[in-house]
Design an enzyme around this catalytic site. Structure first.
Site, PDB file in Angstrom:
ATOM      1  N   LYS A 275      71.177  57.325   6.569  1.00  0.00           N
ATOM      2  CA  LYS A 275      69.789  57.759   6.357  1.00  0.00           C
ATOM      3  C   LYS A 275      69.697  59.279   6.377  1.00  0.00           C
ATOM      4  O   LYS A 275      69.015  59.881   5.549  1.00  0.00           O
ATOM      5  CB  LYS A 275      68.915  57.241   7.513  1.00  0.00           C
ATOM      6  CG  LYS A 275      68.169  55.967   7.238  1.00  0.00           C
ATOM      7  CD  LYS A 275      67.169  55.820   8.369  1.00  0.00           C
ATOM      8  CE  LYS A 275      66.510  54.478   8.399  1.00  0.00           C
ATOM      9  NZ  LYS A 275      65.649  54.356   9.590  1.00  0.00           N
TER      10      LYS A 275
ATOM     11  N   GLU B 135      50.796  53.113   5.362  1.00  0.00           N
ATOM     12  CA  GLU B 135      51.820  53.200   4.326  1.00  0.00           C
ATOM     13  C   GLU B 135      51.111  53.338   2.979  1.00  0.00           C
ATOM     14  O   GLU B 135      50.109  52.694   2.735  1.00  0.00           O
ATOM     15  CB  GLU B 135      52.696  51.946   4.329  1.00  0.00           C
ATOM     16  CG  GLU B 135      53.561  51.896   5.562  1.00  0.00           C
ATOM     17  CD  GLU B 135      54.514  50.709   5.574  1.00  0.00           C
ATOM     18  OE1 GLU B 135      54.861  50.219   4.494  1.00  0.00           O
ATOM     19  OE2 GLU B 135      54.892  50.288   6.680  1.00  0.00           O
TER      20      GLU B 135
ATOM     21  N   LYS C 112      44.766  54.011  20.771  1.00  0.00           N
ATOM     22  CA  LYS C 112      45.518  53.699  19.546  1.00  0.00           C
ATOM     23  C   LYS C 112      45.622  52.177  19.363  1.00  0.00           C
ATOM     24  O   LYS C 112      45.323  51.637  18.293  1.00  0.00           O
ATOM     25  CB  LYS C 112      46.912  54.330  19.639  1.00  0.00           C
ATOM     26  CG  LYS C 112      47.941  53.770  18.702  1.00  0.00           C
ATOM     27  CD  LYS C 112      47.638  54.090  17.252  1.00  0.00           C
ATOM     28  CE  LYS C 112      48.533  53.267  16.356  1.00  0.00           C
ATOM     29  NZ  LYS C 112      48.526  53.588  14.985  1.00  0.00           N
TER      30      LYS C 112
ATOM     31  N   CYS D   7      52.534  46.958  11.732  1.00  0.00           N
ATOM     32  CA  CYS D   7      51.667  47.364  12.854  1.00  0.00           C
ATOM     33  C   CYS D   7      50.694  46.285  13.317  1.00  0.00           C
ATOM     34  O   CYS D   7      50.767  45.833  14.462  1.00  0.00           O
ATOM     35  CB  CYS D   7      50.902  48.617  12.457  1.00  0.00           C
ATOM     36  SG  CYS D   7      52.002  50.013  12.228  1.00  0.00           S
TER      37      CYS D   7
ATOM     38  N   LYS E 145      51.081  44.844   1.357  1.00  0.00           N
ATOM     39  CA  LYS E 145      49.863  45.397   0.748  1.00  0.00           C
ATOM     40  C   LYS E 145      50.302  46.185  -0.472  1.00  0.00           C
ATOM     41  O   LYS E 145      51.506  46.474  -0.624  1.00  0.00           O
ATOM     42  CB  LYS E 145      49.111  46.278   1.732  1.00  0.00           C
ATOM     43  CG  LYS E 145      49.864  47.538   2.125  1.00  0.00           C
ATOM     44  CD  LYS E 145      48.985  48.443   2.965  1.00  0.00           C
ATOM     45  CE  LYS E 145      49.628  49.805   3.119  1.00  0.00           C
ATOM     46  NZ  LYS E 145      48.796  50.737   3.863  1.00  0.00           N
TER      47      LYS E 145
HETATM   48  C1  UDX Z   1      47.994  50.357   9.734  1.00  0.00           C
HETATM   49  C2  UDX Z   1      46.816  51.247  10.203  1.00  0.00           C
HETATM   50  O1  UDX Z   1      45.816  51.314   9.186  1.00  0.00           O
HETATM   51  C3  UDX Z   1      47.308  52.615  10.571  1.00  0.00           C
HETATM   52  O2  UDX Z   1      46.237  53.417  11.077  1.00  0.00           O
HETATM   53  C4  UDX Z   1      48.358  52.390  11.645  1.00  0.00           C
HETATM   54  O3  UDX Z   1      48.643  53.442  12.391  1.00  0.00           O
HETATM   55  C5  UDX Z   1      49.526  51.631  11.071  1.00  0.00           C
HETATM   56  O4  UDX Z   1      49.019  50.350  10.697  1.00  0.00           O
HETATM   57  P1  UDX Z   1      49.349  49.905   7.497  1.00  0.00           P
HETATM   58  O5  UDX Z   1      50.060  48.859   8.285  1.00  0.00           O
HETATM   59  O6  UDX Z   1      50.131  50.850   6.655  1.00  0.00           O
HETATM   60  O7  UDX Z   1      48.485  50.844   8.500  1.00  0.00           O
HETATM   61  O8  UDX Z   1      48.335  49.153   6.543  1.00  0.00           O
HETATM   62  P2  UDX Z   1      46.769  49.004   6.306  1.00  0.00           P
HETATM   63  O9  UDX Z   1      46.389  49.716   5.067  1.00  0.00           O
HETATM   64  O10 UDX Z   1      45.997  49.348   7.514  1.00  0.00           O
HETATM   65  O11 UDX Z   1      46.689  47.425   6.010  1.00  0.00           O
HETATM   66  C6  UDX Z   1      47.185  46.475   6.958  1.00  0.00           C
HETATM   67  C7  UDX Z   1      47.084  45.073   6.420  1.00  0.00           C
HETATM   68  O12 UDX Z   1      45.738  44.634   6.386  1.00  0.00           O
HETATM   69  C8  UDX Z   1      47.626  44.862   5.006  1.00  0.00           C
HETATM   70  O13 UDX Z   1      48.365  43.642   4.987  1.00  0.00           O
HETATM   71  C9  UDX Z   1      46.388  44.740   4.142  1.00  0.00           C
HETATM   72  O14 UDX Z   1      46.592  43.965   2.978  1.00  0.00           O
HETATM   73  C10 UDX Z   1      45.442  44.038   5.117  1.00  0.00           C
HETATM   74  N1  UDX Z   1      44.022  44.301   4.821  1.00  0.00           N
HETATM   75  C11 UDX Z   1      43.517  45.563   4.909  1.00  0.00           C
HETATM   76  C12 UDX Z   1      43.192  43.226   4.512  1.00  0.00           C
HETATM   77  O15 UDX Z   1      43.627  42.072   4.446  1.00  0.00           O
HETATM   78  N2  UDX Z   1      41.865  43.459   4.302  1.00  0.00           N
HETATM   79  C13 UDX Z   1      41.323  44.714   4.379  1.00  0.00           C
HETATM   80  O16 UDX Z   1      40.113  44.850   4.184  1.00  0.00           O
HETATM   81  C14 UDX Z   1      42.183  45.801   4.687  1.00  0.00           C
END
Ligand code: UDX
Length: 461
Positions: A35, A154, A206, A262, A322
């Site tokens: 990496k 992400e 958090k 997360c 996502k």
């Molecule tokens: C998340 C948090 O948003 C971020 O602040 C944290 O520190 C890390 O975790 P991430 O895991 O990258 O970020 O994705 P995020 O965009 O938050 O979406 C999480 C999941 O929720 C995805 O599977 C997405 O498809 C789902 N989602 C999101 C829904 O099903 N409905 C929504 O309205 C929003």
């Protein structure tokens, strides 16, 4: 100011770039030499828009370096960020081995007075453990433990890091507060608020934020189940809810549920933590249960539409957890694919970015190079991730290659009227299904093993 960053996963690499672009000297360290060698050539070991360009910029400006030698990374660093993975074990608890190893490395290599910052999401109380390891291994040197959680999504991680809604720091010494304020001065100067709390409060804030976002999603998904049974359109229900400023529009999109590194972990960790201190946080168990139920609800629609899944071919569109990422960790799409495979269907997946990772995770999954190839001869297409690309599909061409004109939409990317007009049976999420009448539109062509020919409709028969 020199800053060392331990761990070059998503959070670590983005933190490296953010620290360097704020004008400090950032050094990323990882035990994985492969990496490190990629990163030294400005190649991130995962997909994140704009990251490779930002790496190249900061590396050539001389503000950023990567090394697999801990002494080199930590030499003269005023701040050390710990950004290592804290994966959930089989019991749902976070595995904190990498945190302990990092603390030991800091204790052996960092200078007296260094500020050691937890950036990874960890169960509240982890700072106490870090302090203990640092004191045990540190040969009399002093360390200032702090917490500065990331709120990076992400796909938008760089802008989340450099234009956050707020910066949160949990500190227990004036030195940690002064150095972290100085680190973030380029952002606070632009008006970004910095919230300073004690360590425990920052850790909890958090965890509470992520669990609450997950709760919003599960709330929308539970309402979707009711809309499907009672009538009503979840998109409008959540739109009306979201127009109330007290609720807000975000994280109310009903669908296949949340996945990724997360939310699934953070909800369970907070629930377990509460249980350990004698509080039954049953609400979070429900959030998790509704999330699993969301996958099951989509599988039930496929079964409702197809009856028997044996000898049926199902195309799953979207494998990443996502859109905008190649990450398939705890992806609801892959849970759904496994569920359909277990029920006897053959499943073919397609994703604009995540196919290779999905194949590594589920070798039994057939992968297609594009959406139309995935749909070829399929009895059902399931939309599992809301990539924009799917909204732009040529619906007539899609229907023409399929064995049955059936779409189960786990992300509400299409509209019922357009699907009816395009000749599909269509099961959206949280809305009434559109069912085309098989006697009118479908014939049986045994030679091709297919149902579904409307004379003159262009439907193959
Ligand atoms: C998340 C948090 O948003 C971020 O602040 C944290 O520190 C890390 O975790 P991430 O895991 O990258 O970020 O994705 P995020 O965009 O938050 O979406 C999480 C999941 O929720 C995805 O599977 C997405 O498809 C789902 N989602 C999101 C829904 O099903 N409905 C929504 O309205 C929003």
């Amino acid at each position: 100011m020199k800053v060392a960053i331990i761990g070059t996963g998503h959070v670590g690499v983005v933190t490296c770039v953010a620290v360097a672009s704020m004008g400090h000297e950032a050094v990323g360290f990882d035990v994985d030499s492969e990496k490190i060698s990629l990163l030294q050539r400005a190649i991130a070991p995962f997909h994140e828009p704009g990251l490779n360009e930002a790496l190249a910029r900061e590396l050539s400006a001389g503000r950023l370096a990567f090394t697999d030698a801990p002494a080199e990374a930590m030499h003269a660093a005023a701040i050390v960020f710990i950004c290592v993975g804290t994966p959930a074990g089989p019991d749902g608890e976070a595995n904190l081995l990498a945190m302990e190893r990092s603390a030991t490395a800091v204790a052996h290599h960092a200078r007296d007075g260094v500020v050691v910052v937890e950036k990874s999401t960890v169960p509240a109380g982890t700072a106490d453990r870090l302090r203990f390891v640092l004191a045990r291994e540190g040969d009399g040197r002093r360390f200032n433990v702090a917490c500065n959680p990331e709120f990076l999504r992400e796909g938008t991680a760089l802008s989340d890091a450099l234009e956050p809604d707020r910066i949160l720091i949990g500190v227990e010494s004036e030195r940690a507060a002064i150095l972290l304020r100085r680190l973030y001065e380029p952002l606070t100067r632009k008006g970004i608020p910095l919230i300073e709390t004690d360590l425990r409060t920052a850790e909890l804030a958090k965890a509470a934020s992520n669990a609450f976002l997950a709760l919003k999603i599960s709330y929308a998904n539970a309402l979707a189940r009711i809309c499907e049974r009672l009538g009503g359109d979840i998109r409008t229900v959540t739109d009306v809810m979201g127009s109330d400023a007290r609720i807000g529009r975000s994280f109310l999109a009903a669908g296949l549920g949340y996945g990724g590194y997360c939310f699934p972990k953070d909800v369970v960790i907070l629930e377990r933590l509460a249980a350990r201190v004698g509080y039954d946080f049953g609400l979070l168990r429900e959030v998790d249960r509704v999330n699993h139920e969301s996958v099951e609800a989509i599988a039930a629609k496929v079964e409702d539409a197809l009856w028997i899944l044996d000898e049926k071919r199902i195309a799953v569109f979207g494998l990443a957890f996502k859109p905008g990422t190649d990450d398939v960790r705890l992806s609801p799409s892959l849970s759904l694919a496994r569920r359909l495979l277990q029920s006897g269907a053959s499943v073919v997946g397609y994703d604009p970015l995540a196919s290779a990772n999905a194949k590594d995770e589920r070798p039994e999954l057939e992968i297609a190079p594009d959406a139309y190839s995935a749909a070829a001869d399929a009895h059902c297409v399931v939309i599992a991730t809301d990539w924009d690309e799917f909204r732009d599909l040529d619906l007539a061409a899609l229907r023409d290659v399929m064995a049955y004109p059936l779409v189960v939409d786990g992300r509400n990317v299409f509209d019922s009227t357009e699907m009816r007009e395009a000749g599909f049976s269509y099961y959206p999420t949280g809305q009434a299904p559109v069912l085309i009448d098989p006697s009118e539109t479908w014939g049986v062509d045994i030679s091709r093993g297919r149902i579904g020919v409307k004379p003159g409709s262009g439907w193959p028969g």
